[in-house]
Design a protein around this motif. Structure first.
Motif, PDB file in Angstrom:
ATOM      1  N   TYR A  87       0.825  -1.201   0.000  1.00  0.00           N
ATOM      2  CA  TYR A  87       0.000   0.000   0.000  1.00  0.00           C
ATOM      3  C   TYR A  87       0.868   1.264   0.000  1.00  0.00           C
ATOM      4  CZ  TYR A  87       1.075   0.148   4.995  1.00  0.00           C
ATOM      5  OH  TYR A  87       1.717   0.207   6.195  1.00  0.00           O
ATOM      6  N   LEU A  88       2.102   1.153   0.474  1.00  0.00           N
ATOM      7  CA  LEU A  88       2.999   2.318   0.479  1.00  0.00           C
ATOM      8  C   LEU A  88       3.393   2.742  -0.938  1.00  0.00           C
ATOM      9  CD1 LEU A  88       5.363   1.469   3.466  1.00  0.00           C
ATOM     10  CD2 LEU A  88       3.556   3.183   3.396  1.00  0.00           C
ATOM     11  N   LEU A  89       3.324   1.818  -1.878  1.00  0.00           N
ATOM     12  CA  LEU A  89       3.681   2.139  -3.264  1.00  0.00           C
ATOM     13  C   LEU A  89       2.753   3.185  -3.869  1.00  0.00           C
ATOM     14  CD1 LEU A  89       4.576  -1.398  -4.626  1.00  0.00           C
ATOM     15  CD2 LEU A  89       6.139   0.501  -4.237  1.00  0.00           C
ATOM     16  N   GLU A  90       1.589   3.368  -3.280  1.00  0.00           N
ATOM     17  CA  GLU A  90       0.628   4.337  -3.803  1.00  0.00           C
ATOM     18  C   GLU A  90       0.860   5.740  -3.248  1.00  0.00           C
ATOM     19  OE1 GLU A  90      -3.250   2.700  -3.120  1.00  0.00           O
ATOM     20  OE2 GLU A  90      -2.719   0.819  -4.085  1.00  0.00           O
ATOM     21  N   GLU A  91       1.764   5.871  -2.281  1.00  0.00           N
ATOM     22  CA  GLU A  91       2.075   7.180  -1.712  1.00  0.00           C
ATOM     23  C   GLU A  91       2.872   8.002  -2.731  1.00  0.00           C
ATOM     24  OE1 GLU A  91       1.133   8.457   1.225  1.00  0.00           O
ATOM     25  OE2 GLU A  91      -0.005   6.639   1.650  1.00  0.00           O
ATOM     26  N   PRO A  92       2.531   9.282  -2.900  1.00  0.00           N
ATOM     27  CA  PRO A  92       3.213  10.117  -3.904  1.00  0.00           C
ATOM     28  C   PRO A  92       4.726  10.188  -3.708  1.00  0.00           C
ATOM     29  CG  PRO A  92       1.331  11.283  -2.949  1.00  0.00           C
ATOM     30  CD  PRO A  92       1.483  10.006  -2.205  1.00  0.00           C
ATOM     31  N   GLU A  93       5.166  10.292  -2.466  1.00  0.00           N
ATOM     32  CA  GLU A  93       6.603  10.384  -2.210  1.00  0.00           C
ATOM     33  C   GLU A  93       7.317   9.100  -2.604  1.00  0.00           C
ATOM     34  OE1 GLU A  93       4.262  11.039   0.103  1.00  0.00           O
ATOM     35  OE2 GLU A  93       4.461  13.203   0.400  1.00  0.00           O
ATOM     36  N   VAL A  94       6.691   7.970  -2.323  1.00  0.00           N
ATOM     37  CA  VAL A  94       7.285   6.679  -2.663  1.00  0.00           C
ATOM     38  C   VAL A  94       7.313   6.510  -4.180  1.00  0.00           C
ATOM     39  CG1 VAL A  94       7.054   4.173  -2.441  1.00  0.00           C
ATOM     40  CG2 VAL A  94       6.607   5.647  -0.468  1.00  0.00           C
ATOM     41  N   MET A  95       6.256   6.944  -4.851  1.00  0.00           N
ATOM     42  CA  MET A  95       6.224   6.856  -6.306  1.00  0.00           C
ATOM     43  C   MET A  95       7.358   7.688  -6.921  1.00  0.00           C
ATOM     44  SD  MET A  95       2.112   6.989  -6.857  1.00  0.00           S
ATOM     45  CE  MET A  95       2.103   6.763  -8.617  1.00  0.00           C
ATOM     46  N   LYS A  96       7.587   8.874  -6.369  1.00  0.00           N
ATOM     47  CA  LYS A  96       8.684   9.713  -6.863  1.00  0.00           C
ATOM     48  C   LYS A  96      10.029   9.040  -6.616  1.00  0.00           C
ATOM     49  CE  LYS A  96       6.419  14.182  -6.236  1.00  0.00           C
ATOM     50  NZ  LYS A  96       6.407  15.440  -5.461  1.00  0.00           N
ATOM     51  N   LEU A  97      10.173   8.444  -5.453  1.00  0.00           N
ATOM     52  CA  LEU A  97      11.417   7.763  -5.120  1.00  0.00           C
ATOM     53  C   LEU A  97      11.658   6.575  -6.045  1.00  0.00           C
ATOM     54  CD1 LEU A  97      13.834   7.554  -3.217  1.00  0.00           C
ATOM     55  CD2 LEU A  97      12.424   6.166  -1.695  1.00  0.00           C
ATOM     56  N   VAL A  98      10.622   5.819  -6.338  1.00  0.00           N
ATOM     57  CA  VAL A  98      10.741   4.673  -7.242  1.00  0.00           C
ATOM     58  C   VAL A  98      11.148   5.154  -8.630  1.00  0.00           C
ATOM     59  CG1 VAL A  98       9.427   2.871  -8.423  1.00  0.00           C
ATOM     60  CG2 VAL A  98       9.174   3.188  -5.955  1.00  0.00           C
ATOM     61  N   ASP A  99      10.514   6.210  -9.122  1.00  0.00           N
ATOM     62  CA  ASP A  99      10.873   6.754 -10.426  1.00  0.00           C
ATOM     63  C   ASP A  99      12.329   7.206 -10.448  1.00  0.00           C
ATOM     64  OD1 ASP A  99       8.339   6.296 -11.387  1.00  0.00           O
ATOM     65  OD2 ASP A  99       7.636   8.357 -11.036  1.00  0.00           O
ATOM     66  N   TYR A 100      12.749   7.867  -9.380  1.00  0.00           N
ATOM     67  CA  TYR A 100      14.127   8.345  -9.288  1.00  0.00           C
ATOM     68  C   TYR A 100      15.111   7.170  -9.289  1.00  0.00           C
ATOM     69  CZ  TYR A 100      18.258  10.730  -7.493  1.00  0.00           C
ATOM     70  OH  TYR A 100      19.525  11.215  -7.326  1.00  0.00           O
ATOM     71  N   CYS A 101      14.792   6.108  -8.557  1.00  0.00           N
ATOM     72  CA  CYS A 101      15.655   4.925  -8.524  1.00  0.00           C
ATOM     73  C   CYS A 101      15.756   4.273  -9.890  1.00  0.00           C
ATOM     74  CB  CYS A 101      15.137   3.915  -7.495  1.00  0.00           C
ATOM     75  SG  CYS A 101      15.375   4.444  -5.792  1.00  0.00           S
ATOM     76  N   GLU A 102      14.640   4.219 -10.611  1.00  0.00           N
ATOM     77  CA  GLU A 102      14.660   3.641 -11.952  1.00  0.00           C
ATOM     78  C   GLU A 102      15.539   4.475 -12.888  1.00  0.00           C
ATOM     79  OE1 GLU A 102      10.563   3.255 -13.036  1.00  0.00           O
ATOM     80  OE2 GLU A 102      10.286   1.461 -11.826  1.00  0.00           O
ATOM     81  N   GLU A 103      15.471   5.803 -12.761  1.00  0.00           N
ATOM     82  CA  GLU A 103      16.327   6.664 -13.571  1.00  0.00           C
ATOM     83  C   GLU A 103      17.799   6.417 -13.243  1.00  0.00           C
ATOM     84  OE1 GLU A 103      15.279  10.806 -13.247  1.00  0.00           O
ATOM     85  OE2 GLU A 103      13.158  10.362 -13.541  1.00  0.00           O
ATOM     86  N   LEU A 104      18.107   6.279 -11.968  1.00  0.00           N
ATOM     87  CA  LEU A 104      19.490   6.019 -11.567  1.00  0.00           C
ATOM     88  C   LEU A 104      19.976   4.674 -12.092  1.00  0.00           C
ATOM     89  CD1 LEU A 104      19.630   7.324  -7.893  1.00  0.00           C
ATOM     90  CD2 LEU A 104      20.618   8.366  -9.932  1.00  0.00           C
ATOM     91  N   GLN A 105      19.112   3.666 -12.063  1.00  0.00           N
ATOM     92  CA  GLN A 105      19.496   2.360 -12.594  1.00  0.00           C
ATOM     93  C   GLN A 105      19.804   2.466 -14.081  1.00  0.00           C
ATOM     94  OE1 GLN A 105      16.140  -0.071 -11.496  1.00  0.00           O
ATOM     95  NE2 GLN A 105      17.123  -0.755  -9.605  1.00  0.00           N
TER      96      GLN A 105
END
Length: 102
Positions: A13-31
């Motif tokens: 359920y935390l994956l739906e939080e806006p901050e977590v979504m931004k963090l996931v996107d940022y991690c994908e960009e870094l990868q």
């Protein structure tokens, strides 16, 4: 490297939080940047293919673990059609980015 799904397995359920979504996107960009850097450093498509194969194998291992947890503890079963679609999309996207034509 752990996948996002592994990190948030017990609290999806935390994956739906806006901050977590931004963090996931940022991690994908870094990868993606790490992979680009590896490729630029060696200018060798073999490393890109090896990296892609390792990621696919890690994904398959994660699905196998989810299946074992489902059978043992009654957790939600893995969504195989979605997993296969994600896997194919990942492979095609990486091949396109690396200019590897299948």
């Amino acid at each position: 490297m752990k996948s996002v799904r592994e990190i948030f397995r017990n609290k999806e359920y935390l994956l739906e939080e806006p901050e977590v979504m931004k963090l996931v996107d940022y991690c994908e960009e870094l990868q993606d940047e790490i992979v680009d850097f590896k490729f630029q450093k060696t200018d060798n498509k073999e490393l890109a293919l090896l990296d892609m194969i390792k990621e696919v194998i890690k994904g398959c291992d994660a699905i196998e673990r989810e299946q074992m947890e489902h059978e043992r503890y009654g957790y939600d079963a893995p969504n195989y059609p979605e997993t296969i679609a994600n896997l194919k999309n990942y492979i095609y996207r990486r091949c396109h980015d690396e200019k590897i034509w299948l």
